[in-house]
Design a protein around this motif. Structure first.
Motif, PDB file in Angstrom:
ATOM      1  N   PRO A 395      79.631  25.473  60.211  1.00 12.30           N
ATOM      2  CA  PRO A 395      79.341  26.166  61.476  1.00 12.30           C
ATOM      3  C   PRO A 395      80.636  26.590  62.148  1.00 12.30           C
ATOM      4  N   ALA A 396      80.642  27.852  62.623  1.00 17.62           N
ATOM      5  CA  ALA A 396      81.862  28.369  63.242  1.00 17.62           C
ATOM      6  C   ALA A 396      81.495  29.344  64.347  1.00 17.62           C
ATOM      7  N   PRO A 397      82.258  29.380  65.433  1.00 20.07           N
ATOM      8  CA  PRO A 397      81.976  30.331  66.520  1.00 20.07           C
ATOM      9  C   PRO A 397      82.229  31.761  66.055  1.00 20.07           C
ATOM     10  N   ASP A 398      81.452  32.676  66.618  1.00 21.35           N
ATOM     11  CA  ASP A 398      81.584  34.099  66.289  1.00 21.35           C
ATOM     12  C   ASP A 398      81.445  34.884  67.582  1.00 21.35           C
ATOM     13  N   GLY A 399      82.547  34.970  68.349  1.00 21.74           N
ATOM     14  CA  GLY A 399      82.475  35.621  69.646  1.00 21.74           C
ATOM     15  C   GLY A 399      81.635  34.786  70.597  1.00 21.74           C
ATOM     16  N   GLY A 400      80.551  35.391  71.099  1.00 20.61           N
ATOM     17  CA  GLY A 400      79.672  34.664  72.009  1.00 20.61           C
ATOM     18  C   GLY A 400      78.561  33.932  71.302  1.00 20.61           C
ATOM     19  N   PRO A 417      69.441  32.899  68.438  1.00 19.52           N
ATOM     20  CA  PRO A 417      69.601  32.238  69.756  1.00 19.52           C
ATOM     21  C   PRO A 417      68.822  30.939  69.872  1.00 19.52           C
ATOM     22  N   THR A 418      67.687  30.817  69.171  1.00 21.22           N
ATOM     23  CA  THR A 418      66.888  29.592  69.244  1.00 21.22           C
ATOM     24  C   THR A 418      67.553  28.431  68.540  1.00 21.22           C
TER      25      THR A 418
END
Length: 463
Positions: A395-400, A417-418
């Motif tokens: 798992p990695a952030p991607d912007g927002g 989003p869920t």
């Protein structure tokens, strides 16, 4: 002894439905405003006039539940409830009978003890008379003359009449979609939800509950975010495709024709041969609205390699009865429902209690998951998602937002989003290291439902 005093649970009533569309439509009718002149008698008869099931006249609905349920569930040796309704449906139970039983199952509900009207008394007397003669014949007694078995020709004509009503409804819906696009999507926001609810009611009148449900979903899109016109256009296109599929169903391949029938809302049942396996419980979660709680249980056959979805229902905010512990394996038989890319299955019989297992489902890459969803769409264009297990993802952030990136490749899958409800558990489990994740992959992205560490360790539910 009559078992009228033993009320079934909402889940037991929902289990009587022949298909999901009937369950949903029946739950929508399980409200006091849809009924008048309801009641139940000591000898096990429940009746009512359904004023919310479409059509100019209320439907007379009656159910004989005598000895159908015991305190422990369905009564031993009972063939279950018997149903009578003035609606043209050829399914048993029809949505009106389901709605009435769900209304009667509620503690302190509006269905009260009363004197049965003449039409309900006559129906119950005729039905029990026939049943008594049949039991007598089974003991070698000479029965009175009775009508023969159900006329196959009459059943065929009823099916044709329903198909004609669905065709009329589909034709009307096609015209309404064309009018919407001709007038511009901005008109959809100005008209409000009443436009969609009136169209959905027309589809209910046409005995196409699947079309009605999709129309209601369209009504929730206008005005929800800056890209709502794009989403509305996409969903209108899919609905139009379904309408065209129904109108040209004779030209479709067999499995796709069955899928179209199911999506429109015609009844289907789990007709596949039961498959006994040790089924690993991958995930379990509930979704709810004002009328129905749906429990989705994902299972993986450790010997067959099949992934199956079992659905369980509870009415009016009640928790569904079926529950299986995530991470354990259950020895059970499952029977599949027909249709292209159909993963739904009915839980037939369990052999023993769920037990721990070290087995995990095999995984694929993020590119493989997208490919799997694309292949499934060829068979069922209305499919929202497919079950997929991703192997060695981080798992990695991607912007927002967030994504799951392949540890061994340069591809990634955006999370829906869920997914945020279990995101931090997934991040904590990973700690930057690869993990194996099971979830649903669709056009909105990937929704993780369960995860395992790369080394030894138990499953972590994410929903």
């Amino acid at each position: 002894m009559s078992q009228q005093g033993v009320l079934p649970t909402a889940d037991q009533v929902s289990a009587l439905a022949p298909d999901r569309a009937s369950r949903v439509a029946g739950s929508e009718l399980a409200v006091p405003g849809a009924w008048s002149d309801t009641g139940w008698s000591d000898d096990g008869v429940v009746w009512g006039l359904c004023v919310g099931g479409g059509g100019p006249e209320p439907h007379r609905t009656v159910v004989d539940v005598a000895d159908a349920w015991s305190p422990d569930g369905p009564a031993l040796g009972s063939s279950g409830p018997a149903y009578g309704c003035s609606c043209p449906s050829r399914t048993a139970p029809c949505v009106h009978a389901l709605g009435l039983l769900l209304l009667r199952s509620a503690d302190g509900g509006p269905v009260q003890r009363a004197e049965a009207p003449g039409w309900a008394v006559r129906w119950a007397a005729d039905r029990r008379g026939r049943a008594g003669r049949e039991r007598g014949a089974g003991r070698g007694e000479v029965p009175d003359p009775v009508p023969g078995p159900a006329d196959p020709e009459a059943a065929r004509r009823r099916a044709e009449r329903r198909a004609e009503r669905v065709t009329a409804g589909a034709t009307e819906l096609e015209q309404r979609l064309a009018d919407l696009l001709r007038g511009g999507l901005a008109a959809a926001e100005q008209a409000g939800y009443s436009l969609w609810e009136e169209t959905a009611a027309r589809m209910v009148d046409a005995q196409a509950p699947g079309l009605a449900a999709r129309v209601r979903e369209l009504g929730t899109i206008p005005g929800t975010g800056p890209d709502w016109p794009v989403r509305l256009l996409q969903e209108c296109a899919l609905l139009h495709l379904l309408v065209r599929g129904w109108l040209r169903r004779e030209r479709l391949p067999g499995d796709l024709a069955v899928t179209v029938r199911s999506r429109v809302g015609l009844p289907t049942s789990a007709e596949g041969l039961p498959v006994r396996d040790r089924w690993l419980v991958l995930a379990q979660y509930d979704t709810a609205d004002a009328r129905l709680t749906t429990r989705r249980i994902w299972l993986y056959g450790t010997e067959s390699g099949r992934t199956a979805l079992h659905l369980s229902y509870g009415a009016a905010g009640r928790v569904p009865e079926t529950a299986l512990p995530v991470g354990l394996a259950v020895d059970a038989e499952l029977a599949a429902y027909p249709g292209a890319e159909q993963v739904r299955a009915a839980l037939r019989e369990r052999f023993g209690s769920p037990a721990p297992t070290a087995l995990r489902p095999p995984g694929t890459s993020t590119a493989g998951a997208v490919r799997r969803y694309g292949e499934a769409l060829r068979e069922d264009p209305w499919l929202d998602s497919v079950p997929v297990t991703l192997d060695r993802v981080v798992p990695a952030p991607d912007g927002g937002s967030w994504q799951l990136a392949d540890a061994d490749a340069g591809t990634a899958l955006r999370l829906t989003p869920t997914a945020r409800s279990g995101l931090w558990r997934l991040v904590a489990l990973s700690g930057g290291a690869p993990v194996r994740v099971f979830g649903e992959c669709g056009h909105r992205g990937f929704t993780p439902l369960a995860a395992w560490p790369e080394g030894p360790g138990e499953v972590v539910p994410l929903c």
